[in-house]
Design an enzyme around this catalytic site. Structure first.
Site, PDB file in Angstrom:
ATOM      1  N   GLU C  32      80.808  80.047  -6.825  1.00 32.36           N
ATOM      2  CA  GLU C  32      81.286  79.736  -8.171  1.00 32.36           C
ATOM      3  C   GLU C  32      80.821  80.817  -9.140  1.00 32.36           C
ATOM      4  OE1 GLU C  32      79.328  75.998  -8.385  1.00 32.36           O
ATOM      5  OE2 GLU C  32      80.647  75.090  -6.887  1.00 32.36           O
ATOM      6  N   GLU C  63      81.070  72.533  -3.675  1.00 32.59           N
ATOM      7  CA  GLU C  63      80.183  73.145  -2.680  1.00 32.59           C
ATOM      8  C   GLU C  63      80.560  72.778  -1.261  1.00 32.59           C
ATOM      9  OE1 GLU C  63      79.288  71.760  -5.464  1.00 32.59           O
ATOM     10  OE2 GLU C  63      78.421  73.435  -6.563  1.00 32.59           O
ATOM     11  N   PHE C  86      72.761  76.888  -7.944  1.00 30.77           N
ATOM     12  CA  PHE C  86      71.363  76.505  -8.128  1.00 30.77           C
ATOM     13  C   PHE C  86      70.964  75.565  -6.997  1.00 30.77           C
ATOM     14  CE2 PHE C  86      72.331  77.738 -12.481  1.00 30.77           C
ATOM     15  CZ  PHE C  86      71.153  78.326 -12.922  1.00 30.77           C
ATOM     16  N   ASP C  87      69.676  75.612  -6.639  1.00 35.12           N
ATOM     17  CA  ASP C  87      69.112  74.758  -5.586  1.00 35.12           C
ATOM     18  C   ASP C  87      69.619  73.319  -5.613  1.00 35.12           C
ATOM     19  OD1 ASP C  87      67.416  73.984  -7.953  1.00 35.12           O
ATOM     20  OD2 ASP C  87      66.496  75.928  -7.456  1.00 35.12           O
ATOM     21  N   GLY C  88      69.651  72.744  -6.818  1.00 39.72           N
ATOM     22  CA  GLY C  88      69.977  71.328  -6.938  1.00 39.72           C
ATOM     23  C   GLY C  88      71.435  71.004  -6.662  1.00 39.72           C
ATOM     24  N   PHE C  89      72.241  72.048  -6.463  1.00 39.34           N
ATOM     25  CA  PHE C  89      73.676  71.811  -6.259  1.00 39.34           C
ATOM     26  C   PHE C  89      74.127  72.092  -4.840  1.00 39.34           C
ATOM     27  CE2 PHE C  89      73.437  73.253 -10.842  1.00 39.34           C
ATOM     28  CZ  PHE C  89      73.193  71.962 -11.292  1.00 39.34           C
ATOM     29  N   PRO C  92      76.081  68.541  -2.392  1.00 40.81           N
ATOM     30  CA  PRO C  92      77.458  68.183  -2.025  1.00 40.81           C
ATOM     31  C   PRO C  92      77.896  68.858  -0.722  1.00 40.81           C
ATOM     32  CG  PRO C  92      77.336  68.722  -4.362  1.00 40.81           C
ATOM     33  CD  PRO C  92      76.005  69.109  -3.755  1.00 40.81           C
ATOM     34  N   HIS C 132      67.910  72.385 -11.645  1.00 41.41           N
ATOM     35  CA  HIS C 132      67.966  73.849 -11.647  1.00 41.41           C
ATOM     36  C   HIS C 132      66.660  74.503 -11.214  1.00 41.41           C
ATOM     37  CE1 HIS C 132      71.435  72.866 -14.112  1.00 41.41           C
ATOM     38  NE2 HIS C 132      71.837  74.114 -14.054  1.00 41.41           N
TER      39      HIS C 132
END
Ligand SMILES: Cc1ncc(C[n+]2csc(CCOP(=O)(O)OP(=O)(O)O)c2C)c(N)n1
Ligand SMILES: Cc1ncc(C[n+]2csc(CCOP(=O)(O)OP(=O)(O)O)c2C)c(N)n1
Ligand SMILES: [Mg+2]
Ligand SMILES: [Mg+2]
Lengths: 327, 393, 327, 393
Positions: C32, C63, C86-89, C92, C132
């Site tokens: 992205e 993702e 970012f790590d937190g994404f 998915p 994030h």
């Protein structure tokens, strides 16, 4: 007062779900094929018939949808109990579980409790195809905000599922699928102990063996098998995987000086790693040998013809116990 | 506002096609675009939608639009001055957000992303309770239950399923309300958002999907998410989708009201595409000059959601300069209160990170928190050490 | 032969990606905002301009879609390098990563290699909002079939990303986002060592400190700070998180008798747990004290005003080192 | 088969509406249903679709249908006798699968679920290489590259994204082929499947989505997944969707061929809903009597995909009883070969579980495998111990 009856583990969960639904109208069940079919393991058998389609919801085929809508229902004051059909199919819901279910209570500073139970039939030994025999519990135990438990017998299953549903935090409830058909006497009038506690299931003096879920029976078999050789194993059923309840474990290990942790999940970064690390931190000077781990190998779960070779069994547990003595 | 036949007739075609006289730049939005107030501030009628607002209400609407913009401008300034870690500006989307907010009734529940400051305002959320999130003090300080405005959700798309689940709860409660799910154009690509369409349709849940198509997902233009207008997505799931001029607060209000009413009365979900534009950067960390032309923004400036309401109020004589001055003054006060509140905002208690992880605290985490507190107090007075250590590290 | 130049860690990855794309036309980037924008951290800056939209693909915002299509591209012989913003994404995409990317090589008995790199800017310290600043590496290290690495400096970043791309297995590549702006001299003509090896970055005699990614610098700062007190810390940059390359660690611990493992990830079931368990199994009689862990607390990553309190820092590392001496 | 005007004219309406004379039971499938051969074995014409098969080809088609069914029947029997852990029957879906398989050209790539045994047959996958999966020896023993038939994928929906990615690769290679993604009605609810629609559309990838709507996802009827016909899902993503009689092998072939050709020539994706019925249990572990009526199955028996081809072959005189007898004989041989091959199938090497985890083996896993081998050999000869221990455990 009904007399104790002999029930299977699967039936015990069914009875526990029924009682929870009778006691609290906010409890509802969601999942794939849990209605008419009663679930692929029949754990929800008959519940839709008695509680209706609004409380026993056959959902579209989408695990993220199940957990995502459960979050909304929880915000609305419901207590959704979500069934994931098999361990290997929880991953489409992983994002909702780890970034939402686990974090919303904290995010809202306590204003939005996530009273959600996620039922997961887990583990191998049933001769199934890929994705149907896995043990993903470590992925959830590593996640702050979630609580994780596993039952090993019908009596615990009956009480623990009700306690998980009554809990005000999200609980991953891991059901040992290969033990669904194991029977035990269940007295529904008894008083259960707290949910998040481990339990000493066999006293012993030489080595402490820790297990949970399907491996508790295996650990007890190992203890029985080696007794004849004059070796006495103490067996503890962990029950709670997050938070871990290790105080009784520390006491035991301080007495025995040896410890073996058993689980089906891959050894690398499995629960055994954390437990070994903590025991070593707390009981350093009591240990005669390092805490040893008996787990699944660090490979994907193999085709079923090989699962007996993959899964920890009586022999591998005793082999590890021997090694704690030859250190 | 009640319309005179004259007004109506004059521009019905325009309204119907969404192409307003002297403004061909809406052409790309297509004929389906629903509009009631043109960028020039002319009322146009629409066969299916209308709003009937009193002059007082129209002025109140203008007030909300103006104050919401001022909150945004002030927050952006505070970020520039280092008071906030980041800010997600709603500049240009005030009409879509205030219009949607006005359509909500008390019993309805809103599920925002991280940009719905305008909707928050209509739900009486204190701007400071939003700012505290972007300042890094918490994840949003308002009460989502009391305000019926969920906490901001940063993970794209997940809240659409939450909204559907909440709506399923309303269904079971026999409640009168509906859920309103906000999401962006980029979010329409996420699996969760599409699953939420499946669920809403299958359970005909009382939920409305409000998509602000601000033309960009950070740097990616809408073409990277869809080949067809987003509102048509709903067709694939069996419920209606409509495209509304997102910079026309009246049209947004009318369309969202109708959709919410349909949801409340058991007619199931609606997908609303509010066609708008992100006038600012994605967030204060973003640099739009790397991916879009200033000229594009110039064209959209002409469709400003607030100017057109002002123009109509002036033309219609519903408001005079004194009114606009009073709003200006109120905005100044609000901005000052926000600035003061932000600068004086206390840092959170360090130990607070352990308190709300669980509803029922665990012994393990309690011990960890206690150790933390003890360790932390060992630096008593020497907070600088900690700080520096933290920075060095 | 170009002279060594001083580059930031972010730029070094950019250069490594460019070189990998020049050397192998099958390498393509997906993610992205990685095209015109060059990624939110500018790590892919200029690459779409030079390699075109077919090789630097701005993807839809999904993702799972990124990883799922990467699997198909890998089956077709491509080497997709996926950026997770970012790590937190990454969650998915978790289902595709854990059930497909990790398993397809084994499932196909080697016929379908998954040559996929997943770039993840990870860790905290940048004052960001929720999701994030996380460190999800343990979720992947526990997964058989995946390989996991993390770089700590620009030179490693440049070589490791190229080695990860050349590897024939899926590699999670964790980038210490708070270190993107750190500079070092980079000699692009040098010969890198193997990818999956840890590295001794500071010799010492009293206690071994293990770290990776962003914490390596912090560990080195701790070693420098305590030197004056006459305490000598040996610091090892793990680099490889799966498989772990611990032989040099065992040697070191056998010499020092003490060990502290540091990471930002939550302590419970973090990498430190596995490392502590293995060291204890291998170096039991060499240990003067249990292996201690310094990690993030077992809470969700806190609001940024509290991250300095949450993150392991110089002081917490030294505090743990002290404790290894007071056992 | 080339059609005489007579044939055509007589039933064009029927073909166009999909409602075949004397068979109103297709009414619920809707007028859009594409059909070329009625359950009674009459050819019907369709304005947009036709196939031109020689008598030889029609007989070959029948042969595939008959053999595929026999494979399935034999595998089910083997499971009942304990030779397989489980079996997912394709009974009733032979027409959809063989039709789709016939539409594939050599360079195309198929992405099956776990039920596409019929497609596998058309890709020359040895049935024993599928049976080895259900027996628990491996996860599929065929070569997905050589056969251009991907391995079975058990996690619902994920393969649709794989197909799109593979198609994007073909695009980049300038290859002539297309990808064909198989999935079920239940799978349409999964986020991944909908994401694959987004991606296919945005990149206009050469992929065709082939959904076998067999009316059930295990016990859940199609209503639990969608309120509208599934083929309409495509509308929401900007590409065409069609519904074909999934029990009409000719219509499936015609529709899939056309869609694949469109994909190969840069016209983007198509969604095909093959409207069919799962005549058997979901798998041998399932008990359909708990959730559906036998009467439903009776109605579908009348639409059997094989009977209608046989009826046409007989009526048209393209095949005689000798032909059918020869197919019967061939099926018997095939079944015998499968039975023998299954029963004699060797168990996998225990140590093999360590070999293909990685393309580049790790020292850690190599050591673990070595320890395993050593431990395992310590039971040499005493394999029973191991087995029993395993069972007891
Ligand atoms: C799952 C996930 N992936 C990536 C991100 C990073 N991210 C934050 S906002 C954004 C773009 C969102 O675009 P859109 O949905 O159009 O909403 P907008 O920001 O334009 O209001 C992205 C990619 C995220 N927050 N969540
Ligand atoms: C992600 C996931 N969730 C659940 C399952 C369990 N499961 C296997 S088949 C099936 C039903 C699939 O229905 P459909 O897509 O219609 O395909 P069909 O079996 O009817 O061919 C389910 C729920 C799974 N395999 N994967
Ligand atoms: Mg947007
Ligand atoms: Mg189906």
């Amino acid at each position: 007062m009904p007399a104790p009856t002999s029930v299977t583990l699967g039936k015990a969960i069914n009875m526990g779900l029924r009682r929870a639904m009778e006691e609290d109208p906010k409890v509802l069940l969601m999942g794939e094929d849990i209605g008419r079919l009663g679930g692929v393991f029949r754990v929800t058998d008959g519940l839709q018939k008695d509680f209706g389609e609004d409380r026993v919801v056959d959902t579209p085929l989408a695990e993220s949808g199940i957990l995502g809508t459960a979050v909304g229902l929880a915000m609305r004051g419901y207590r959704p109990v979500c069934e994931i059909q098999f361990d290997g199919f929880i991953f489409p819901a992983y994002n909702q579980i780890v970034t939402q279910v686990a974090k919303i209570h904290g995010r809202s500073q306590g204003k939005l409790p996530m009273r959600i139970v996620i039922r997961v039939p887990f583990g191998g030994g049933i001769g199934a195809v890929e994705h149907h025999s896995e043990s993903p519990e470590a992925y959830f135990s590593h996640t702050a905000g979630l609580k994780v438990v596993s039952c090993s017998n019908p009596v615990d299953a009956y009480w623990m599922i009700q306690q998980a549903i009554r809990a005000d935090d999200p609980v991953l409830f891991f059901e040992p699928k290969r033990r669904y058909w194991e029977k035990a006497e269940l007295d529904v009038t008894a008083e259960p102990g707290p949910l998040f506690e481990s339990r000493l299931v066999r006293e012993g003096t030489d080595c402490t063996v820790l297990a949970y879920g399907p491996m508790v029976k295996t650990a007890l078999q190992a203890a029985a098998a080696i007794e004849s050789e004059g070796r006495s194993l103490e067996v503890i059923d962990l029950r709670a995987l997050s938070p871990l309840a290790l105080d009784p474990v520390y006491d035991s290990v301080r007495r025995t000086g040896r410890c073996v942790v058993v689980h089906e999940a891959p050894t690398n970064l499995g629960l055994g790693a954390e437990i070994a690390a903590r025991i070593t931190e707390r009981c350093f000077y009591s240990l005669e040998s390092p805490v040893l781990r008996v787990g699944g190998y660090d490979t994907p779960y193999p085709p079923s013809k090989l699962e007996e070779d993959y899964l920890p069994d009586l022999d591998r547990i005793l082999d590890a116990v021997d090694r704690t003595f030859s250190f | 506002m009640s319309m005179s036949p004259g007004e109506t007739g004059s521009s019905a075609r325009a309204g119907a096609t969404g192409v307003t006289p002297g403004d061909s730049s809406f052409a790309e939005a297509g004929p389906e675009l629903i509009q009631l107030l043109t960028p020039e501030g002319e009322l146009v009628s629409h066969p299916d939608y209308s709003v009937d607002l009193s002059p007082e209400q129209l002025r109140a609407l203008y007030r909300d639009l103006a104050l919401v913009r001022r909150i945004d401008v002030e927050a952006t300034a505070l970020q520039r001055q280092g008071e906030l870690g980041i800010w997600a500006s709603l500049l240009g989307q005030e009409g879509a957000q205030v219009g949607a907010g006005w359509a909500l009734e008390e019993q309805d529940m809103a599920f925002p992303t991280y940009r719905e400051h305008g909707v928050a305002w209509t739900r009486n959320v204190d701007p400071l309770d939003i700012i505290s999130l972007f300042r890094g003090c918490d994840n949003g300080a308002w009460d989502p239950i009391a305000t019926k405005f969920n906490l901001y959700t940063v993970v794209i798309g997940v809240q659409c399923l939450h909204a559907v689940g909440y709506a399923m709860g309303m269904q079971r409660d026999g409640a009168a309300g509906a859920a309103l799910a906000f999401f962006g154009d980029g979010a329409t690509s996420q699996g969760d958002v599409n699953e939420s369409f499946v669920w809403a349709s299958v359970f005909s849940a009382p939920v409305v999907f409000f998509c602000q198509n601000n033309q960009y997902a950070i740097s990616e233009p809408i073409e990277k998410q869809s080949r067809i207008p987003l509102f048509q997505r709903a067709r694939g799931f069996g419920f209606p989708g409509v495209r509304v001029d997102g910079n026309d607060v009246l049209a947004v209000l009318a369309v969202t009201r109708k959709a919410l009413e349909a949801a409340r009365t058991g007619q199931g979900p609606t997908f609303i595409e509010a066609y708008t534009y992100r006038m600012g950067a994605h967030t204060t960390s973003d640099d739009p000059s790397r991916y879009r032309l200033a000229s594009e923004m110039e064209a959209w400036k002409l469709k400003d959601p607030i100017e057109r309401v002002k123009a109509y109020l002036v033309r219609s004589g519903h408001a005079d300069s004194a009114f606009f001055a009073s709003i200006e003054a109120e905005a100044d006060e609000l901005a000052a209160r926000i600035r003061k509140g932000t600068i004086e905002m206390p840092d959170p208690e360090p130990a607070s990170m352990f308190t709300h992880v669980y509803a029922e605290q665990t012994a393990y985490l309690e011990d960890q928190g206690a150790e933390f507190a003890e360790y932390h107090s060992s630096f008593a007075g020497a907070d600088d050490d900690l700080a520096t250590a933290g920075q060095e590290a």
